[in-house]
Structures are given as C-alpha cells and as structure tokens.
Design a protein around this motif. Sequence first.
Motif, PDB file in Angstrom:
ATOM      1  N   PRO A  41       0.823  -1.212   0.000  1.00  0.00           N
ATOM      2  CA  PRO A  41       0.000   0.000   0.000  1.00  0.00           C
ATOM      3  C   PRO A  41       0.859   1.265   0.000  1.00  0.00           C
ATOM      4  O   PRO A  41       1.978   1.243   0.518  1.00  0.00           O
ATOM      5  N   PRO A  42       0.364   2.338  -0.605  1.00  0.00           N
ATOM      6  CA  PRO A  42      -0.942   2.468  -1.259  1.00  0.00           C
ATOM      7  C   PRO A  42      -0.929   2.086  -2.753  1.00  0.00           C
ATOM      8  O   PRO A  42      -1.915   2.325  -3.441  1.00  0.00           O
ATOM      9  N   PHE A  43       0.176   1.514  -3.240  1.00  0.00           N
ATOM     10  CA  PHE A  43       0.194   1.062  -4.632  1.00  0.00           C
ATOM     11  C   PHE A  43      -0.807  -0.072  -4.834  1.00  0.00           C
ATOM     12  O   PHE A  43      -1.598  -0.049  -5.779  1.00  0.00           O
ATOM     13  N   ASN A  44      -0.721  -1.066  -3.971  1.00  0.00           N
ATOM     14  CA  ASN A  44      -1.678  -2.173  -4.042  1.00  0.00           C
ATOM     15  C   ASN A  44      -1.780  -2.836  -2.678  1.00  0.00           C
ATOM     16  O   ASN A  44      -0.791  -2.924  -1.955  1.00  0.00           O
ATOM     17  N   SER A  45      -2.970  -3.265  -2.339  1.00  0.00           N
ATOM     18  CA  SER A  45      -3.179  -3.954  -1.065  1.00  0.00           C
ATOM     19  C   SER A  45      -4.436  -4.803  -1.175  1.00  0.00           C
ATOM     20  O   SER A  45      -5.196  -4.701  -2.148  1.00  0.00           O
ATOM     21  N   THR A  46      -4.640  -5.636  -0.175  1.00  0.00           N
ATOM     22  CA  THR A  46      -5.805  -6.513  -0.149  1.00  0.00           C
ATOM     23  C   THR A  46      -6.644  -6.159   1.069  1.00  0.00           C
ATOM     24  O   THR A  46      -6.141  -6.174   2.196  1.00  0.00           O
ATOM     25  N   GLY A  50     -10.885  -9.224   1.001  1.00  0.00           N
ATOM     26  CA  GLY A  50     -10.197  -9.872  -0.113  1.00  0.00           C
ATOM     27  C   GLY A  50     -10.164  -9.073  -1.392  1.00  0.00           C
ATOM     28  O   GLY A  50      -9.696  -9.572  -2.430  1.00  0.00           O
ATOM     29  N   GLU A  51     -10.604  -7.822  -1.343  1.00  0.00           N
ATOM     30  CA  GLU A  51     -10.627  -6.987  -2.551  1.00  0.00           C
ATOM     31  C   GLU A  51      -9.256  -6.332  -2.777  1.00  0.00           C
ATOM     32  O   GLU A  51      -8.676  -5.758  -1.856  1.00  0.00           O
ATOM     33  N   LEU A  52      -8.757  -6.416  -4.003  1.00  0.00           N
ATOM     34  CA  LEU A  52      -7.519  -5.733  -4.367  1.00  0.00           C
ATOM     35  C   LEU A  52      -7.819  -4.267  -4.620  1.00  0.00           C
ATOM     36  O   LEU A  52      -8.780  -3.923  -5.311  1.00  0.00           O
ATOM     37  N   GLN A  53      -6.966  -3.388  -4.064  1.00  0.00           N
ATOM     38  CA  GLN A  53      -7.200  -1.959  -4.202  1.00  0.00           C
ATOM     39  C   GLN A  53      -5.873  -1.222  -4.216  1.00  0.00           C
ATOM     40  O   GLN A  53      -4.830  -1.781  -3.890  1.00  0.00           O
ATOM     41  N   GLY A  54      -5.914   0.061  -4.617  1.00  0.00           N
ATOM     42  CA  GLY A  54      -4.712   0.880  -4.650  1.00  0.00           C
ATOM     43  C   GLY A  54      -4.518   1.543  -5.991  1.00  0.00           C
ATOM     44  O   GLY A  54      -5.286   1.317  -6.945  1.00  0.00           O
ATOM     45  N   LEU A  55      -3.486   2.362  -6.077  1.00  0.00           N
ATOM     46  CA  LEU A  55      -3.195   3.080  -7.320  1.00  0.00           C
ATOM     47  C   LEU A  55      -3.054   2.132  -8.499  1.00  0.00           C
ATOM     48  O   LEU A  55      -3.616   2.348  -9.573  1.00  0.00           O
ATOM     49  N   ASP A  56      -2.255   1.068  -8.320  1.00  0.00           N
ATOM     50  CA  ASP A  56      -2.001   0.141  -9.416  1.00  0.00           C
ATOM     51  C   ASP A  56      -3.285  -0.431  -9.995  1.00  0.00           C
ATOM     52  O   ASP A  56      -3.436  -0.568 -11.211  1.00  0.00           O
ATOM     53  N   LEU A  57      -4.214  -0.770  -9.106  1.00  0.00           N
ATOM     54  CA  LEU A  57      -5.466  -1.371  -9.564  1.00  0.00           C
ATOM     55  C   LEU A  57      -6.301  -0.364 -10.343  1.00  0.00           C
ATOM     56  O   LEU A  57      -6.893  -0.693 -11.380  1.00  0.00           O
ATOM     57  N   ASP A  58      -6.343   0.891  -9.865  1.00  0.00           N
ATOM     58  CA  ASP A  58      -7.073   1.928 -10.599  1.00  0.00           C
ATOM     59  C   ASP A  58      -6.446   2.175 -11.964  1.00  0.00           C
ATOM     60  O   ASP A  58      -7.150   2.354 -12.966  1.00  0.00           O
ATOM     61  N   GLY A 263      -5.012  14.145 -17.762  1.00  0.00           N
ATOM     62  CA  GLY A 263      -4.892  14.383 -16.329  1.00  0.00           C
ATOM     63  C   GLY A 263      -5.306  13.227 -15.440  1.00  0.00           C
ATOM     64  O   GLY A 263      -5.248  13.336 -14.199  1.00  0.00           O
ATOM     65  N   THR A 264      -5.671  12.085 -16.028  1.00  0.00           N
ATOM     66  CA  THR A 264      -6.127  10.947 -15.224  1.00  0.00           C
ATOM     67  C   THR A 264      -5.020  10.419 -14.313  1.00  0.00           C
ATOM     68  O   THR A 264      -5.254  10.119 -13.137  1.00  0.00           O
ATOM     69  N   LEU A 265      -3.798  10.294 -14.834  1.00  0.00           N
ATOM     70  CA  LEU A 265      -2.699   9.795 -14.006  1.00  0.00           C
ATOM     71  C   LEU A 265      -2.423  10.734 -12.830  1.00  0.00           C
ATOM     72  O   LEU A 265      -2.159  10.281 -11.714  1.00  0.00           O
ATOM     73  N   LYS A 270      -2.868  11.760  -6.964  1.00  0.00           N
ATOM     74  CA  LYS A 270      -3.320  12.596  -5.847  1.00  0.00           C
ATOM     75  C   LYS A 270      -4.340  11.857  -4.978  1.00  0.00           C
ATOM     76  O   LYS A 270      -4.375  12.044  -3.755  1.00  0.00           O
ATOM     77  N   LYS A 271      -5.146  11.014  -5.592  1.00  0.00           N
ATOM     78  CA  LYS A 271      -6.125  10.232  -4.832  1.00  0.00           C
ATOM     79  C   LYS A 271      -5.437   9.321  -3.820  1.00  0.00           C
ATOM     80  O   LYS A 271      -5.846   9.242  -2.658  1.00  0.00           O
ATOM     81  N   TRP A 272      -4.379   8.630  -4.264  1.00  0.00           N
ATOM     82  CA  TRP A 272      -3.751   7.621  -3.417  1.00  0.00           C
ATOM     83  C   TRP A 272      -2.531   8.127  -2.647  1.00  0.00           C
ATOM     84  O   TRP A 272      -2.211   7.615  -1.582  1.00  0.00           O
ATOM     85  N   PHE A 273      -1.840   9.150  -3.184  1.00  0.00           N
ATOM     86  CA  PHE A 273      -0.598   9.622  -2.567  1.00  0.00           C
ATOM     87  C   PHE A 273      -0.728  11.010  -1.939  1.00  0.00           C
ATOM     88  O   PHE A 273       0.200  11.468  -1.270  1.00  0.00           O
ATOM     89  N   LYS A 274      -1.831  11.703  -2.225  1.00  0.00           N
ATOM     90  CA  LYS A 274      -2.035  13.089  -1.765  1.00  0.00           C
ATOM     91  C   LYS A 274      -1.072  14.063  -2.428  1.00  0.00           C
ATOM     92  O   LYS A 274      -0.939  15.217  -1.996  1.00  0.00           O
ATOM     93  N   VAL A 275      -0.378  13.631  -3.460  1.00  0.00           N
ATOM     94  CA  VAL A 275       0.554  14.481  -4.196  1.00  0.00           C
ATOM     95  C   VAL A 275       0.640  13.957  -5.619  1.00  0.00           C
ATOM     96  O   VAL A 275       0.435  12.757  -5.863  1.00  0.00           O
TER      97      VAL A 275
END
Length: 282
Positions: A41-46, A50-58, A263-265, A270-275
Amino acid sequence: MFGKSAFAAATALCAFSMMMGGTALAKDWKKVTVGVEGAFPPFNSTSATGELQGLDLDVIKEVCKRATLECNIVAQDWDSQIPSLLSGKFDVVLTMGPNEERRKVIDFSDPYVVTPNTFLVAADGPLAKLPHTGENLSTDTEKGQKAVAEIKEVLKGMTLGASLSTSQLKFVEQNFGDVVEIKTYKSSEQVQLDIEGGRLDGQFDNVVFAQDRAAASNGTLTTSGPLLVGGIQATNVCLGIRKAEPELQAILNKALTDMSADGTLSELSKKWFKVDLAPAKG
C-alpha cells in the motif's frame, strides 16, 4: 544449375517463413492476465474482504477499459512476479520499475508514476534523523554519492531490511552491504512489523510506501534520509511485459499516454498519494 535453383528455393522459403512468422507473432490482444503483489500500500493492497485496491489497480483497470482489454488480475508474492511473466502465467505485472538488470529479461511500458526511495525507521530509534533527510538527490551525481557515504557511516552495525527481488535490496547490498546486516523479506509489510518489534533498525523502500506506513503507525514509525533516485534504483513505476510483445506494449502505452494527457494519471496519484507524482507530460 541445381545449386542456383536450390538456393533460390531456399531463399524464397526463408522469406515466406519470415513473413508467416511475423504474421503469427502479431497477436491480436483481447485479454490479459495481470500480476500484482497485493501487499504494497498504497500502490496495491488486499482489503479485509479480499478486494484488491490501490493506485495500481485503478491504473490497470483504466488502461484495460481504454484499450478494450479483458483483464484478469491475480495476486501473488512479489518475488514470483517476473518468473510468472516469463513463463506465460501473466501477460502484465504491476509496480515494476525498470533498471539495467530487469531490462535484460523483460520490457516495460511508459511510467505511470515516478517515486524516489528513502528509509522507514522507528521514530524513537537511532536512524530517525539521518543526514540529508527530505533532500531530493540522485546517486548519479557527486552530491548524491557523498550523501550515501555519510549515511553509510551512520548505518555501521545496524540491521536493514528489504524485500526480495527489489531494486531497493540491490541498492542496500551495493552501498551498505559491508557495514550492515541485511534481512530479506517476502513483502514490504513484513519488514515493517520487524521495525515496530525492534528486530530491525530500518527499511529502504519506496517513499510513497514508507510515508503511508509511517502515517498508519500512530507515531511509531517515520521516514528518514534523502529521497534518492539513480543507479540501480528503479524509481519509474511501469507495467512489466515480456520481451518481443510490441503490440501489447503499444496498446498499453497508448492508453497511458492518453491518461497522462487528460490528467487521469495525476488525479489517481493525488487520490492515493495526496501528491501528484505522475510523469511530466511530453
């Protein structure tokens, strides 16, 4: 006469084989299997469910949507990601940073974020105030090399942790291996537990992960030392793919280019890293 005819026939056959081989290699990608660690996290976590989430998943979900690809995402230990890619179990692996060693065996997409490395340490421990804390430095410069030398003096006799099959582990081995004890781990989160338990003095890892773990530690952990790029460190975060897959690489890069341009990236960063750590727009 026979020699000439045989040579001509062989040449024609060779040309035909090359043409057919090229056609066979031009794969029409409709579906990909994507490997992810699920514990970084916050790149990827479970999640607890059991749901995969994080920047990488988005990022990969948006890439697949734009590229009209059906994506099957599979969580697996980090040190098996590249072997699984090479064996054909995965077509794409997430959170993969290019360096000279990895470029010998796999290819990469364009980066979707750029992140330096730093130390995660106990807030009340001996490494809480390393030299050059917070400074952005490259080990490819004289200033960066001097900073690493200063840090090495402070680290003498300490125990550092890093995850297996990472550029951070390689960096620690190259620069501090003769003065510290190095412990290796299956995942970055396991390293964090040993710092909190006093079994480890610090961890060298991605700054976003380190800051996330420090923020979630209720004050027991902190980041320390400079924000380092350069050398063997793989600070561009990309999608890893097998070599000789130019069609897939082009599909992924097209989607990432469009996500950068609109601007999506930046928004996902900013959503996951605040920067905003998205690559500079070309």
